[in-house]
Design an enzyme around this catalytic site. Sequence first.
Site: not given
Length: 256
Positions: A30-31, A34, A75, A78, A81
Amino acid sequence: MTASVQREALSGVHPHERAAFPRHVAIIMDGNGRWAKERGLPRTEGHRQGVETLRRIVRHAAKLGISCLTLYSFSSENWTRPEAEVSFLMGLLQRFVRRDLAELVKANIKVRVIGSREGLSPSIASLLDEAEAATRGNSGMELVVAFNYGARDELTRAMRKIAADVAAGRLDPAKIDESVIASRLDTADLPDPDLIIRTSGEQRLSNFLLWQAAYAEFFFPRFNWPDFDEKAFDEALSVFAARDRRYGGLSQKADA
Protein backbone atom coordinates in the site's frame (compact mmCIF):
# COMPACT_ATOMS: atom_id res chain seq x y z
CA MET A 1 16.73 -10.35 17.15
CA THR A 2 18.73 -8.17 14.75
CA ALA A 3 18.79 -8.80 11.01
CA SER A 4 22.44 -9.94 11.17
CA VAL A 5 21.74 -12.37 14.01
CA GLN A 6 18.69 -13.63 12.14
CA ARG A 7 20.70 -14.31 9.01
CA GLU A 8 23.30 -16.20 11.05
CA ALA A 9 20.54 -18.24 12.64
CA LEU A 10 19.23 -19.14 9.21
CA SER A 11 22.54 -20.62 8.12
CA GLY A 12 22.13 -24.35 7.64
CA VAL A 13 18.70 -24.41 9.28
CA HIS A 14 15.53 -24.99 7.33
CA PRO A 15 12.98 -22.29 8.23
CA HIS A 16 10.31 -24.90 8.95
CA GLU A 17 12.45 -26.03 11.89
CA ARG A 18 12.49 -22.57 13.44
CA ALA A 19 9.34 -21.75 15.41
CA ALA A 20 10.19 -18.03 15.41
CA PHE A 21 10.59 -17.88 11.64
CA PRO A 22 7.46 -17.39 9.51
CA ARG A 23 6.79 -19.97 6.83
CA HIS A 24 4.29 -17.71 5.07
CA VAL A 25 4.54 -13.93 4.82
CA ALA A 26 1.76 -11.94 3.13
CA ILE A 27 2.10 -8.30 2.12
CA ILE A 28 -0.47 -5.61 1.35
CA MET A 29 1.61 -3.33 -0.86
CA ASP A 30 0.00 0.00 0.00
CA GLY A 31 0.99 3.62 -0.56
CA ASN A 32 2.23 3.86 -4.15
CA GLY A 33 -0.05 6.79 -4.91
CA ARG A 34 0.82 8.61 -1.68
CA TRP A 35 4.54 8.09 -2.33
CA ALA A 36 4.16 9.74 -5.73
CA LYS A 37 2.00 12.58 -4.42
CA GLU A 38 4.55 13.46 -1.73
CA ARG A 39 7.11 13.93 -4.51
CA GLY A 40 4.87 15.79 -6.92
CA LEU A 41 4.88 12.85 -9.32
CA PRO A 42 2.00 11.13 -11.15
CA ARG A 43 0.47 8.08 -9.44
CA THR A 44 1.80 5.92 -12.25
CA GLU A 45 5.36 6.65 -11.14
CA GLY A 46 4.47 5.39 -7.68
CA HIS A 47 3.22 2.14 -9.19
CA ARG A 48 6.38 1.86 -11.30
CA GLN A 49 8.58 2.27 -8.25
CA GLY A 50 6.37 -0.18 -6.39
CA VAL A 51 7.21 -2.88 -8.93
CA GLU A 52 10.92 -2.27 -8.35
CA THR A 53 10.35 -2.77 -4.62
CA LEU A 54 8.40 -5.94 -5.38
CA ARG A 55 11.37 -7.35 -7.32
CA ARG A 56 13.79 -6.67 -4.47
CA ILE A 57 11.54 -8.12 -1.78
CA VAL A 58 10.82 -11.30 -3.76
CA ARG A 59 14.54 -11.92 -4.22
CA HIS A 60 15.26 -11.16 -0.57
CA ALA A 61 12.48 -13.36 0.80
CA ALA A 62 13.61 -16.27 -1.36
CA LYS A 63 17.21 -15.78 -0.22
CA LEU A 64 16.17 -15.83 3.45
CA GLY A 65 14.27 -19.08 3.00
CA ILE A 66 10.66 -17.91 3.26
CA SER A 67 8.52 -20.84 2.08
CA CYS A 68 5.59 -18.78 0.83
CA LEU A 69 5.26 -15.09 -0.02
CA THR A 70 1.81 -13.74 -0.91
CA LEU A 71 1.46 -10.30 -2.50
CA TYR A 72 -1.83 -8.40 -2.75
CA SER A 73 -1.23 -7.06 -6.23
CA PHE A 74 -4.71 -6.09 -7.44
CA SER A 75 -7.97 -6.39 -5.54
CA SER A 76 -11.40 -7.04 -6.99
CA GLU A 77 -12.28 -3.51 -5.83
CA ASN A 78 -9.38 -1.89 -7.70
CA TRP A 79 -11.36 -2.01 -10.97
CA THR A 80 -13.24 1.07 -9.72
CA ARG A 81 -10.09 3.19 -10.08
CA PRO A 82 -9.74 5.53 -13.08
CA GLU A 83 -9.57 3.61 -16.36
CA ALA A 84 -6.18 5.09 -17.25
CA GLU A 85 -4.67 3.94 -13.96
CA VAL A 86 -6.11 0.43 -14.30
CA SER A 87 -4.77 0.22 -17.86
CA PHE A 88 -1.32 1.29 -16.63
CA LEU A 89 -1.40 -1.35 -13.87
CA MET A 90 -2.30 -4.06 -16.38
CA GLY A 91 0.61 -2.95 -18.52
CA LEU A 92 2.93 -3.11 -15.52
CA LEU A 93 1.76 -6.65 -14.81
CA GLN A 94 2.47 -7.69 -18.36
CA ARG A 95 5.93 -6.11 -18.35
CA PHE A 96 6.75 -7.66 -14.97
CA VAL A 97 5.89 -11.16 -16.17
CA ARG A 98 7.68 -10.73 -19.49
CA ARG A 99 10.80 -9.34 -17.84
CA ASP A 100 10.97 -11.45 -14.70
CA LEU A 101 9.50 -14.85 -15.55
CA ALA A 102 12.82 -16.28 -16.73
CA GLU A 103 14.49 -15.08 -13.52
CA LEU A 104 11.75 -16.64 -11.40
CA VAL A 105 12.21 -19.95 -13.22
CA LYS A 106 15.98 -19.79 -12.73
CA ALA A 107 15.56 -18.93 -9.03
CA ASN A 108 13.37 -22.03 -8.53
CA ILE A 109 10.42 -19.85 -7.47
CA LYS A 110 6.94 -21.24 -8.06
CA VAL A 111 4.20 -18.79 -9.04
CA ARG A 112 0.61 -19.30 -7.97
CA VAL A 113 -2.17 -16.83 -8.76
CA ILE A 114 -5.23 -16.57 -6.51
CA GLY A 115 -8.39 -14.63 -7.19
CA SER A 116 -11.20 -14.86 -9.71
CA ARG A 117 -10.31 -15.35 -13.38
CA GLU A 118 -13.88 -14.51 -14.38
CA GLY A 119 -14.13 -11.44 -16.58
CA LEU A 120 -10.39 -11.04 -17.13
CA SER A 121 -9.26 -10.14 -20.62
CA PRO A 122 -7.89 -13.12 -22.59
CA SER A 123 -4.43 -11.53 -22.70
CA ILE A 124 -4.22 -11.11 -18.91
CA ALA A 125 -5.71 -14.54 -18.20
CA SER A 126 -3.24 -16.24 -20.56
CA LEU A 127 -0.36 -14.30 -18.99
CA LEU A 128 -1.28 -15.56 -15.53
CA ASP A 129 -1.61 -19.10 -16.87
CA GLU A 130 1.81 -18.78 -18.52
CA ALA A 131 3.49 -17.67 -15.29
CA GLU A 132 2.00 -20.61 -13.38
CA ALA A 133 2.81 -23.14 -16.11
CA ALA A 134 6.41 -21.98 -16.56
CA THR A 135 7.19 -22.34 -12.84
CA ARG A 136 5.00 -25.32 -11.98
CA GLY A 137 7.97 -27.67 -11.67
CA ASN A 138 9.89 -25.41 -9.31
CA SER A 139 10.33 -26.46 -5.70
CA GLY A 140 11.57 -23.30 -4.00
CA MET A 141 9.63 -20.40 -2.50
CA GLU A 142 6.00 -20.21 -3.57
CA LEU A 143 5.17 -16.71 -4.81
CA VAL A 144 1.42 -16.26 -4.50
CA VAL A 145 0.02 -13.34 -6.47
CA ALA A 146 -3.41 -12.19 -5.31
CA PHE A 147 -4.85 -10.72 -8.51
CA ASN A 148 -8.49 -9.73 -8.98
CA TYR A 149 -8.73 -11.05 -5.46
CA GLY A 150 -11.21 -10.29 -2.68
CA ALA A 151 -11.56 -12.47 0.40
CA ARG A 152 -15.35 -12.19 0.51
CA ASP A 153 -15.52 -13.24 -3.13
CA GLU A 154 -13.17 -16.14 -2.39
CA LEU A 155 -15.38 -17.29 0.49
CA THR A 156 -18.51 -16.91 -1.64
CA ARG A 157 -17.00 -19.05 -4.38
CA ALA A 158 -15.95 -21.64 -1.80
CA MET A 159 -19.47 -21.81 -0.38
CA ARG A 160 -20.88 -22.32 -3.87
CA LYS A 161 -18.53 -25.26 -4.43
CA ILE A 162 -19.58 -26.81 -1.13
CA ALA A 163 -23.27 -26.25 -1.89
CA ALA A 164 -22.85 -27.89 -5.30
CA ASP A 165 -21.14 -30.91 -3.72
CA VAL A 166 -23.93 -31.25 -1.16
CA ALA A 167 -26.63 -30.94 -3.84
CA ALA A 168 -24.92 -33.60 -5.95
CA GLY A 169 -24.65 -35.96 -3.01
CA ARG A 170 -20.84 -35.84 -2.95
CA LEU A 171 -20.69 -34.23 0.48
CA ASP A 172 -22.63 -34.90 3.67
CA PRO A 173 -23.55 -31.55 5.28
CA ALA A 174 -22.70 -33.03 8.67
CA LYS A 175 -19.12 -33.50 7.45
CA ILE A 176 -18.55 -29.82 6.67
CA ASP A 177 -15.82 -28.53 8.95
CA GLU A 178 -12.99 -26.01 8.79
CA SER A 179 -10.82 -28.31 6.70
CA VAL A 180 -13.58 -28.74 4.10
CA ILE A 181 -13.98 -24.98 3.79
CA ALA A 182 -10.20 -24.43 3.60
CA SER A 183 -9.91 -27.02 0.83
CA ARG A 184 -12.30 -25.00 -1.35
CA LEU A 185 -10.42 -21.72 -0.93
CA ASP A 186 -7.96 -20.35 -3.49
CA THR A 187 -5.20 -21.02 -0.97
CA ALA A 188 -5.95 -24.73 -0.56
CA ASP A 189 -2.77 -26.66 0.32
CA LEU A 190 -0.96 -23.47 1.41
CA PRO A 191 -0.13 -22.75 5.05
CA ASP A 192 -2.02 -19.86 6.61
CA PRO A 193 0.03 -16.66 6.75
CA ASP A 194 2.11 -16.34 9.88
CA LEU A 195 2.88 -12.67 9.28
CA ILE A 196 0.93 -10.03 7.36
CA ILE A 197 2.67 -6.76 6.52
CA ARG A 198 0.80 -3.67 5.37
CA THR A 199 2.80 -0.62 4.38
CA SER A 200 1.74 3.08 4.47
CA GLY A 201 0.61 3.04 8.10
CA GLU A 202 -2.92 1.84 7.37
CA GLN A 203 -4.06 -0.85 9.80
CA ARG A 204 -6.75 -2.90 8.11
CA LEU A 205 -6.98 -6.03 5.96
CA SER A 206 -9.00 -4.50 3.11
CA ASN A 207 -10.69 -7.78 2.19
CA PHE A 208 -7.41 -9.73 2.11
CA LEU A 209 -7.13 -13.34 3.35
CA LEU A 210 -9.92 -12.93 5.89
CA TRP A 211 -10.25 -16.66 6.63
CA GLN A 212 -6.53 -17.39 6.50
CA ALA A 213 -5.52 -14.46 8.75
CA ALA A 214 -7.28 -15.86 11.84
CA TYR A 215 -4.02 -16.23 13.79
CA ALA A 216 -1.61 -14.14 11.74
CA GLU A 217 0.68 -11.58 13.34
CA PHE A 218 0.59 -8.06 11.88
CA PHE A 219 3.26 -5.48 11.13
CA PHE A 220 2.31 -1.97 10.02
CA PRO A 221 5.31 0.14 8.93
CA ARG A 222 4.37 3.79 8.41
CA PHE A 223 6.33 4.33 5.20
CA ASN A 224 4.86 3.66 1.75
CA TRP A 225 5.49 0.56 -0.32
CA PRO A 226 8.11 2.05 -2.69
CA ASP A 227 10.24 2.86 0.40
CA PHE A 228 9.93 -0.66 1.84
CA ASP A 229 13.28 -2.40 1.54
CA GLU A 230 15.22 -5.44 2.68
CA LYS A 231 16.03 -3.82 6.01
CA ALA A 232 12.34 -3.17 6.67
CA PHE A 233 11.52 -6.79 5.76
CA ASP A 234 14.15 -8.00 8.22
CA GLU A 235 12.69 -5.73 10.89
CA ALA A 236 9.26 -7.29 10.33
CA LEU A 237 10.77 -10.76 10.79
CA SER A 238 12.50 -9.62 13.98
CA VAL A 239 9.24 -8.23 15.37
CA PHE A 240 7.52 -11.50 14.46
CA ALA A 241 10.21 -13.51 16.24
CA ALA A 242 9.52 -11.60 19.46
CA ARG A 243 5.77 -12.27 19.40
CA ASP A 244 4.18 -14.85 21.69
CA ARG A 245 1.83 -16.82 19.47
CA ARG A 246 -0.71 -18.61 21.69
CA TYR A 247 -3.45 -19.63 19.22
CA GLY A 248 -6.03 -19.16 21.96
CA GLY A 249 -4.04 -21.16 24.51
CA LEU A 250 -1.58 -20.21 27.24
CA SER A 251 1.74 -18.51 26.67
CA GLN A 252 4.59 -20.80 25.69
CA LYS A 253 7.20 -18.46 27.16
CA ALA A 254 9.04 -19.77 30.19
CA ASP A 255 8.05 -16.86 32.40
CA ALA A 256 4.30 -16.98 31.54
